[in-house]
Design an enzyme around this catalytic site. Structure first.
Site, PDB file in Angstrom:
ATOM      1  N   GLU A  96       0.844  -1.208   0.000  1.00 17.15           N
ATOM      2  CA  GLU A  96       0.000   0.000   0.000  1.00 17.15           C
ATOM      3  C   GLU A  96       0.876   1.254   0.000  1.00 17.15           C
ATOM      4  O   GLU A  96       0.652   2.192   0.763  1.00 17.15           O
ATOM      5  CB  GLU A  96      -0.921   0.004   1.230  1.00 17.15           C
ATOM      6  CG  GLU A  96      -1.774  -1.240   1.371  1.00 17.15           C
ATOM      7  CD  GLU A  96      -2.734  -1.193   2.571  1.00 17.15           C
ATOM      8  OE1 GLU A  96      -2.998  -0.102   3.096  1.00 17.15           O
ATOM      9  OE2 GLU A  96      -3.214  -2.266   2.955  1.00 17.15           O
TER      10      GLU A  96
HETATM   11  C1  GLA Z   1      -5.326   0.182   5.664  1.00 16.05           C
HETATM   12  C2  GLA Z   1      -6.039  -0.867   4.835  1.00 16.05           C
HETATM   13  C3  GLA Z   1      -6.382  -0.388   3.448  1.00 16.05           C
HETATM   14  C4  GLA Z   1      -6.967   1.005   3.448  1.00 16.05           C
HETATM   15  C5  GLA Z   1      -6.091   1.937   4.235  1.00 16.05           C
HETATM   16  C6  GLA Z   1      -6.721   3.318   4.288  1.00 16.05           C
HETATM   17  O1  GLA Z   1      -4.035   0.362   5.289  1.00 16.05           O
HETATM   18  O2  GLA Z   1      -5.293  -2.057   4.726  1.00 16.05           O
HETATM   19  O3  GLA Z   1      -7.308  -1.263   2.882  1.00 16.05           O
HETATM   20  O4  GLA Z   1      -8.249   0.973   4.004  1.00 16.05           O
HETATM   21  O5  GLA Z   1      -5.949   1.432   5.572  1.00 16.05           O
HETATM   22  O6  GLA Z   1      -6.531   3.966   5.457  1.00 16.05           O
END
Ligand code: GLA
EC number: 3.2.1.8
Length: 392
Positions: A291
């Site tokens: 991410e």
């Molecule tokens: C976490 C989750 C993601 C997303 C982010 C957003 O990292 O794993 O799916 O929702 O939060 O804050």
């Protein structure tokens, strides 16, 4: 000559030591939390040399380059084309989270996840499934039995059923799953006040094991990941390591870790990132960056060590100017992440951005303040940080 032989012996010896370091939790002293900066490349020169290769081409021999996608991103023809050109993998941003895909016990709501998976299929892209069991996104019915709370066994059966049904629908189309997201605070005796959640209160941490077992049963070919944030915090990382190592030794089918990697412009430590990858690889786990974003605001080293970005009130007074200096610092962070991951290809099996570009990005929405955390700008044009990672 003697000197050369001595150096060789020392190098091999040190290599052996460092390989063995990760058989258990590493020495804290070796992971001091300092931030290093690499020399900043001359962006103008880098740009002149770049051939504007799409990311997926530049990384073809390394690992899939992914992005999270929302339904509107792939419904818009121009943006969809851009995403398919640049990236070789997608992660549905919300559509596979239990609360949305399984809103009632007998109702699955497939539209959003189907749309993403179809898009990937049409464009020869991989799909990361995100995420089967995340305490923050469980539907309320999951814990109820009529007007009473459900029994532990009933909830466990629901985990089995939910995991099997979602995985089966996308079997052969989703190559890996974030089976469990953010369960760190439920590992044994966590050092911080647990953010109590029903699933933990009602079952304890066994839910984690149950989900992985159900996932493997449903699709033996899919790679199963544990996904979390805050690996940049040594205590937290070490606890995650210790926990996963113990579970693997018990035979729980965990194939990899997803490091969310919500970073800030203050930087990350290259040696530490390398250590982290070595550490998890040493127990046979794949590592993915799942991410990635690099906020232009510094990230707080907060007390619970959960690696969140500064909250809206805390950044309210900061300038939102995307200065040259910030762009360079941001480029340094991307450079460290991608350089280290390239070096570790084979162990690192994917890098995913949490947005394909700066437009409509979740950081801006979450913090209610402009942010420029990704590789392309609002007009989908490559930014300086993009050139830092495609020229190597
Ligand atoms: C976490 C989750 C993601 C997303 C982010 C957003 O990292 O794993 O799916 O929702 O939060 O804050």
């Amino acid at each position: 000559m003697k000197l050369i032989v001595l150096c060789l012996v020392m190098t091999v010896f040190c290599g052996v030591i460092s390989l063995n370091t990760w058989t258990d939790v590493p020495n804290q002293a070796s992971v001091a939390h300092e931030y290093s900066k690499t020399p900043v490349a001359d962006n103008a020169a880098a740009r002149a040399n770049a051939d504007d290769k799409p990311l997926r081409e530049a990384y073809r021999d390394y690992f899939p380059i992914g992005t999270a996608v929302s339904p509107s991103m792939i419904a818009d023809a121009k943006r969809a084309k851009f995403i398919a050109t640049q990236y070789s993998s997608i992660t549905p941003m919300n559509g596979m989270k239990a609360k949305y895909i399984h809103p009632e016990e007998k109702t699955y709501s497939w539209a959003e996840a189907d749309q993403a998976v179809d898009f990937a299929q049409k464009n020869n892209m991989k799909v990361r499934g995100h995420t089967l069991i995340w305490f923050q996104k469980m539907p309320d019915w999951f814990f109820m039995d009529g007007n009473d709370y459900a029994s532990k066994e009933k909830i466990m059966q629901r985990i089995d059923e939910h995991v099997a049904t979602v995985i089966n629908r996308y079997k052969g189309k989703v190559y890996c799953w974030d089976v469990v997201n953010e369960a760190y605070q439920f590992f044994g005796s966590a050092p911080v006040t647990p953010k109590r959640a029903k699933i933990y209160d009602m079952i304890g941490s066994e839910y984690i094991e149950r989900a992985f077992i159900a996932a493997r049963k449903a699709d033996p070919s899919a790679k199963l990941f544990y996904n979390d944030n805050g690996f940049e915090e040594p205590d937290r990382r070490n606890r995650i390591f210790k926990y996963l190592k113990a579970k693997k030794e018990m035979g729980i089918p965990i194939d990899g870790i997803g490091m969310q990697s919500h970073y800030g412009v203050e930087g990350i430590n290259e040696g530490y990132l390398q250590e982290t990858i070595d550490m998890f690889a040493s127990i046979g786990l794949d590592v993915q960056v799942t991410e990635l974003d690099v906020s232009i605001y510094p990230k707080r080293e907060n007390k619970v060590g959960n690696g969140r970005v500064l909250e809206a009130t805390e950044i309210a007074g900061l300038s939102d100017q995307y200065t040259k200096e910030i762009q360079q610092d941001q480029g340094d962070v991307f450079d460290i992440v991608f350089r280290t991951c390239r070096k570790m290809r084979g162990n690192v099996t994917g890098v995913t951005m949490w947005s394909p570009y700066d437009k409509d990005n979740y950081l801006t929405e979450m913090l209610n303040k402009k942010n420029y955390a990704y590789l392309f700008n609002e007009n989908l044009t490559p930014k300086a940080c993009y050139y830092r990672i495609v020229n190597f």
